[in-house]
Design an enzyme around this catalytic site. Structure first.
Site, mmCIF file in Angstrom:
data_model
loop_
_atom_site.group_PDB
_atom_site.id
_atom_site.type_symbol
_atom_site.label_atom_id
_atom_site.label_comp_id
_atom_site.label_asym_id
_atom_site.label_seq_id
_atom_site.Cartn_x
_atom_site.Cartn_y
_atom_site.Cartn_z
ATOM 1 N N SER A 4 1.584 0.545 -2.557
ATOM 2 C CA SER A 4 1.398 0.250 -1.027
ATOM 3 C C SER A 4 2.738 0.632 -0.146
ATOM 4 C CB SER A 4 0.864 -1.269 -0.779
ATOM 5 O OG SER A 4 0.811 -1.472 0.593
ATOM 6 N N TYR A 30 2.104 -10.598 -1.034
ATOM 7 C CA TYR A 30 1.698 -9.322 -1.199
ATOM 8 C C TYR A 30 2.612 -8.388 -1.478
ATOM 9 C CZ TYR A 30 -0.955 -5.221 -0.308
ATOM 10 O OH TYR A 30 -1.694 -3.808 -0.451
#
Length: 216
Positions: A133, A146
């Protein structure tokens, strides 16, 4: 000549499902893993083994890979796509959301990698694609847990790439930004979900190419 087997985790929706459709159209047999078996089977792809597997279950991942290899031959490509994005503030985010992300995004990736990597190293060929990501490259508000898991994905991918470069096995990290997937729907904070929608626009920021054997 038959094309080699590809394994995709988290294949029931989003990037995983789109990847499955594309690679199936190129003639590859597939092993698709996800918790929602009905969504996998609804893809209706030929030469595809669909298995209801949570990537946090190491034994189940291993068993599914062995079953697929018995049917289609050795795994040539693993796409580690399964992931959870549960956004929140460390001060008040439910702790079980941290644990779920660590289990899926970090340990699940390692379990799937372990299931295919020894065979790839032995054969001197294969590719592992880890879906990281942009949150594995920089931080964002309300993303702390996250971000931690995705920084881990990027670090593990680079370290693994160095470990196996001399064997002919390739390790690739893909770092999407905001993507139209179901990931955000699992975040429990509605304000954070609303703010996230404003980010969606696409550009390719960076492409790094090197020979497989180049460790650094």
């Amino acid at each position: 000549m038959p094309k080699p087997l590809i394994v995709i985790t988290g294949a029931s929706s989003g990037i995983g499902a789109a990847t499955a459709r594309l690679l199936s159209s190129r003639g590859h047999p597939l092993l698709l893993l996800a918790r929602r078996l009905d969504r996998l089977e609804a893809l209706g792809l030929p030469d595809t083994l669909c298995r209801k597997v949570d990537v946090t279950d190491r034994a189940a991942v291993e068993a599914a890979v062995r079953e697929a290899e018995e049917r289609y031959g050795p795994v040539d490509l693993l796409v580690n796509n399964a992931g959870a994005m549960l956004l929140g503030r460390i001060a008040d985010q439910p702790v079980d959301e941290w644990e779920r992300m660590l289990d899926i995004n970090v340990k699940g990736l390692l379990y799937a990698t372990r299931a295919v990597l020894p065979g790839m190293v032995e054969r001197g060929a294969g590719t592992i694609v880890n879906i990281g990501s942009v949150a594995g490259r920089k931080t964002f508000p309300n993303h702390a847990a996250y971000v931690g898991t995705k920084f881990a994905v990027h670090a593990m991918s680079e370290n693994l790439r160095e470990e196996v470069a001399a064997t002919g096995v390739r390790v690739v990290t893909v770092a999407p930004g905001a993507v139209e997937t179901e990931l955000l729907s699992h975040t429990s904070d509605e304000r954070i979900k609303t703010d996230y929608q404003a980010w969606k626009h696409v550009t390719v920021r960076e492409i790094v190419l090197a020979s497989t054997g180049q460790e650094s």
